[in-house]
Design a protein around this motif. Structure first.
Motif, mmCIF file in Angstrom:
data_model
loop_
_atom_site.group_PDB
_atom_site.id
_atom_site.type_symbol
_atom_site.label_atom_id
_atom_site.label_comp_id
_atom_site.label_asym_id
_atom_site.label_seq_id
_atom_site.Cartn_x
_atom_site.Cartn_y
_atom_site.Cartn_z
ATOM 1 N N ASP A 174 0.809 -1.227 0.000
ATOM 2 C CA ASP A 174 0.000 0.000 0.000
ATOM 3 C C ASP A 174 0.837 1.271 0.000
ATOM 4 O OD1 ASP A 174 -2.432 -1.170 -0.022
ATOM 5 O OD2 ASP A 174 -2.670 -1.189 2.165
ATOM 6 N N GLY A 175 1.926 1.284 -0.752
ATOM 7 C CA GLY A 175 2.720 2.500 -0.879
ATOM 8 C C GLY A 175 3.757 2.699 0.212
ATOM 9 N N GLU A 176 3.719 1.832 1.242
ATOM 10 C CA GLU A 176 4.688 1.980 2.333
ATOM 11 C C GLU A 176 5.721 0.868 2.285
ATOM 12 O OE1 GLU A 176 2.868 3.610 6.340
ATOM 13 O OE2 GLU A 176 1.730 1.894 5.604
ATOM 14 N N ILE A 177 6.912 1.164 2.803
ATOM 15 C CA ILE A 177 7.900 0.106 3.008
ATOM 16 C C ILE A 177 7.599 -0.491 4.387
ATOM 17 C CG2 ILE A 177 10.353 -0.420 3.288
ATOM 18 C CD1 ILE A 177 10.300 0.763 0.642
ATOM 19 N N VAL A 178 7.217 -1.766 4.406
ATOM 20 C CA VAL A 178 6.893 -2.362 5.699
ATOM 21 C C VAL A 178 8.118 -2.949 6.392
ATOM 22 C CG1 VAL A 178 4.437 -2.742 5.329
ATOM 23 C CG2 VAL A 178 6.057 -4.475 4.588
ATOM 24 N N GLN A 179 9.124 -3.329 5.610
ATOM 25 C CA GLN A 179 10.380 -3.801 6.214
ATOM 26 C C GLN A 179 11.476 -3.737 5.168
ATOM 27 O OE1 GLN A 179 10.257 -7.755 7.960
ATOM 28 N NE2 GLN A 179 12.197 -7.460 9.041
ATOM 29 N N ALA A 180 12.676 -3.372 5.601
ATOM 30 C CA ALA A 180 13.840 -3.407 4.714
ATOM 31 C C ALA A 180 14.967 -4.096 5.460
ATOM 32 C CB ALA A 180 14.253 -1.994 4.313
ATOM 33 N N GLY A 181 15.654 -4.990 4.780
ATOM 34 C CA GLY A 181 16.770 -5.688 5.429
ATOM 35 C C GLY A 181 17.386 -6.693 4.488
ATOM 36 N N THR A 182 18.350 -7.451 4.991
ATOM 37 C CA THR A 182 18.934 -8.504 4.166
ATOM 38 C C THR A 182 17.901 -9.618 4.009
ATOM 39 O OG1 THR A 182 19.793 -9.690 6.076
ATOM 40 C CG2 THR A 182 21.246 -8.035 5.088
ATOM 41 N N PRO A 183 18.051 -10.454 2.985
ATOM 42 C CA PRO A 183 17.123 -11.578 2.848
ATOM 43 C C PRO A 183 17.054 -12.391 4.136
ATOM 44 C CG PRO A 183 18.499 -11.408 0.888
ATOM 45 C CD PRO A 183 19.021 -10.386 1.867
ATOM 46 N N GLU A 184 18.192 -12.577 4.741
ATOM 47 C CA GLU A 184 18.263 -13.333 5.985
ATOM 48 C C GLU A 184 17.421 -12.666 7.099
ATOM 49 O OE1 GLU A 184 22.282 -13.795 7.180
ATOM 50 O OE2 GLU A 184 21.871 -15.608 8.303
ATOM 51 N N ASP A 185 17.564 -11.332 7.239
ATOM 52 C CA ASP A 185 16.747 -10.584 8.220
ATOM 53 C C ASP A 185 15.262 -10.852 8.015
ATOM 54 O OD1 ASP A 185 18.769 -9.170 9.424
ATOM 55 O OD2 ASP A 185 18.570 -7.400 8.118
ATOM 56 N N LEU A 186 14.843 -10.742 6.763
ATOM 57 C CA LEU A 186 13.412 -10.837 6.490
ATOM 58 C C LEU A 186 12.875 -12.228 6.783
ATOM 59 C CD1 LEU A 186 13.003 -8.811 3.168
ATOM 60 C CD2 LEU A 186 12.959 -8.013 5.508
ATOM 61 N N VAL A 187 13.682 -13.238 6.450
ATOM 62 C CA VAL A 187 13.222 -14.611 6.650
ATOM 63 C C VAL A 187 13.242 -14.969 8.137
ATOM 64 C CG1 VAL A 187 13.789 -17.034 6.223
ATOM 65 C CG2 VAL A 187 13.859 -15.386 4.341
ATOM 66 N N LEU A 188 14.281 -14.538 8.842
ATOM 67 C CA LEU A 188 14.403 -14.919 10.253
ATOM 68 C C LEU A 188 13.577 -14.035 11.172
ATOM 69 C CD1 LEU A 188 18.205 -15.814 10.530
ATOM 70 C CD2 LEU A 188 16.251 -17.345 10.181
ATOM 71 N N ASN A 189 13.448 -12.751 10.822
ATOM 72 C CA ASN A 189 12.723 -11.821 11.689
ATOM 73 C C ASN A 189 11.712 -10.981 10.926
ATOM 74 O OD1 ASN A 189 14.527 -12.436 13.980
ATOM 75 N ND2 ASN A 189 16.046 -11.354 12.749
ATOM 76 N N PRO A 190 10.698 -11.603 10.345
ATOM 77 C CA PRO A 190 9.715 -10.808 9.605
ATOM 78 C C PRO A 190 8.994 -9.841 10.542
ATOM 79 C CG PRO A 190 8.972 -13.084 9.841
ATOM 80 C CD PRO A 190 10.377 -13.028 10.370
ATOM 81 N N ALA A 191 8.885 -8.557 10.105
ATOM 82 C CA ALA A 191 8.334 -7.525 10.992
ATOM 83 C C ALA A 191 6.815 -7.592 11.079
ATOM 84 C CB ALA A 191 8.770 -6.146 10.506
ATOM 85 N N THR A 192 6.178 -8.109 10.039
ATOM 86 C CA THR A 192 4.708 -8.147 10.030
ATOM 87 C C THR A 192 4.249 -9.487 9.451
ATOM 88 O OG1 THR A 192 4.444 -7.336 7.768
ATOM 89 C CG2 THR A 192 4.661 -5.646 9.487
#
Ligand SMILES: Nc1ncnc2c1ncn2[C@@H]1O[C@H](COP(=O)(O)OP(=O)(O)OP(=O)(O)O)[C@@H](O)[C@H]1O
Ligand SMILES: [Mg+2]
Length: 339
Positions: free
Chosen positions: A242-260
């Motif tokens: 929806d036009g917002e960045i919900v999370q930015a990080g390394t692929p590893e960050d996103l997979v291990l610690n998804p923010a939403t």
């Protein structure tokens, strides 16, 4: 490896389509929801985006269709005028730049591959790739020499005199990529460059792209809606919704610690072992060094076959081949078991 120097900084950028966009953003403290904007007859295509793209990195923007990826990337080069915010390129404020200055920057320092790009059908491959240089006023021999080099780089040597209609979809895509590289851009924007390709050719193009980047070391903003593509290519990923960045990080960050939950949903089908790095699992060096070794920045999946030769522990090596840690079979098995 990317340096930490920010090449492109994007602060508080909004793009609202529809009447009264500017007044809707108003004081930057107001943070309107998509629903509030819709009620006012406007579309918040990009909402308060903050990102920093570092020199030499592949920064992937991903999100579902309509999440604002193309609008954001066009705002970054001011092909679309942002409603508000700041965009700094090499420290220069692009929103304060004149149109003439923007044209110069786009021509000489930025490369773009658009989502629905078109080759010029009446020009050969060579002339298509040389075209942006012709616009720059580069003389013929020099522009053709550089165009040939780019054609060679994308694996199309020998096809210089073909016309676009004589090429496959994947080959045409390569011509588009060569064309965008011909100006030797510092900052390279690619908007879903491979999405029209079938899966096998797409993978080949991804490999090709990584090979190119290992030679060229451009600063890249790459858009995709495919998470597998994102994790294969990215140094860092920003996920838009929806036009917002919900999370930015390394692929590893996103997979291990998804923010939403939204990010978790994207990452759910990804095999962890392909994303988690040896460096994340290794323990400190002690005692004698095992014979078998692996790069510390390799995904854990690459370590698995090395254990099949009976090793219990591998030495993890940095880019210079210096041991920096130890990787145990048990730690790898644990990650693989969790999917
Ligand atoms: N010129 C425009 N006028 C009004 N609304 C627009 C305009 N361009 C884009 N939009 C809207 O802005 C939103 C974001 O569109 P955008 O093209 O940036 O999405 P995207 O993430 O690139 O999607 P896709 O994956 O389908 O390419 C969508 O709701 C779209 O309808
Ligand atoms: Mg798009």
């Amino acid at each position: 490896m990317a340096s930490s120097e920010p090449k492109l900084v994007c602060r508080g950028v909004w793009k609202i389509f529809g009447a009264g966009g500017k007044s809707l953003v108003g004081s930057s403290s107001a943070r309107l929801t998509s629903a509030e904007l819709r009620a006012a007859g406007a579309v918040g295509a990009v909402r308060d985006v903050n990102i920093e793209v570092r020199e030499g990195e592949i920064f992937v923007i991903m999100g579902l269709s309509g999440s604002g990826k193309s609008t954001l990337v066009r705002c970054l080069s001011r092909l679309i005028e942002p409603t508000s915010g700041d965009i700094l390129f090499n420290g220069e404020n692009l929103l304060a730049a004149s149109e003439a200055r923007m044209i110069e920057i786009r021509r000489h320092q930025m490369g773009m591959v658009f989502q629905h790009f078109a080759l010029l059908p009446h020009l050969t491959v060579l002339a298509n790739v040389a075209f942006p240089l012709e616009i720059q006023g580069v003389e013929r021999a020099a522009r053709e020499e550089r165009a040939r080099r780019m054609i060679d780089l994308v694996g199309l040597a020998g096809r210089e005199n073909a016309f676009p209609r004589e090429l496959s979809g994947g080959q045409q895509q390569r011509v588009g990529i060569a064309r965008s590289l011909a100006v030797e851009p510092e900052l390279w924007f690619l908007d879903e460059p491979f999405s029209a390709l079938d899966p096998l050719i797409r993978r080949e193009m991804q490999d090709e792209f990584l090979r190119l980047q290992s030679v060229l070391r451009k600063t890249i903003v790459f858009i995709t809606h495919d998470f597998d593509e994102a994790i294969r290519l990215a140094d860092r990923i920003a996920i838009m919704k929806d036009g917002e960045i919900v999370q930015a990080g390394t692929p590893e960050d996103l997979v291990l610690n998804p923010a939403t939950p939204y990010v978790a949903e994207f990452t759910r089908s990804v095999a962890r072992a392909k994303v988690v790095k040896v460096a994340t699992l290794m323990r400190p060096l002690n005692g004698t060094l095992p014979q078998a070794s692996i790069r510390a920045n390799a995904p854990v999946a690459e370590a698995a076959p090395l254990f099949s030769h009976g090793a219990e522990t591998l030495a993890a090596l940095d880019g210079a081949g210096i041991p920096v840690g130890l990787l145990d079979r048990a730690a790898v098995v644990d990650v693989m078991m969790r999917g």
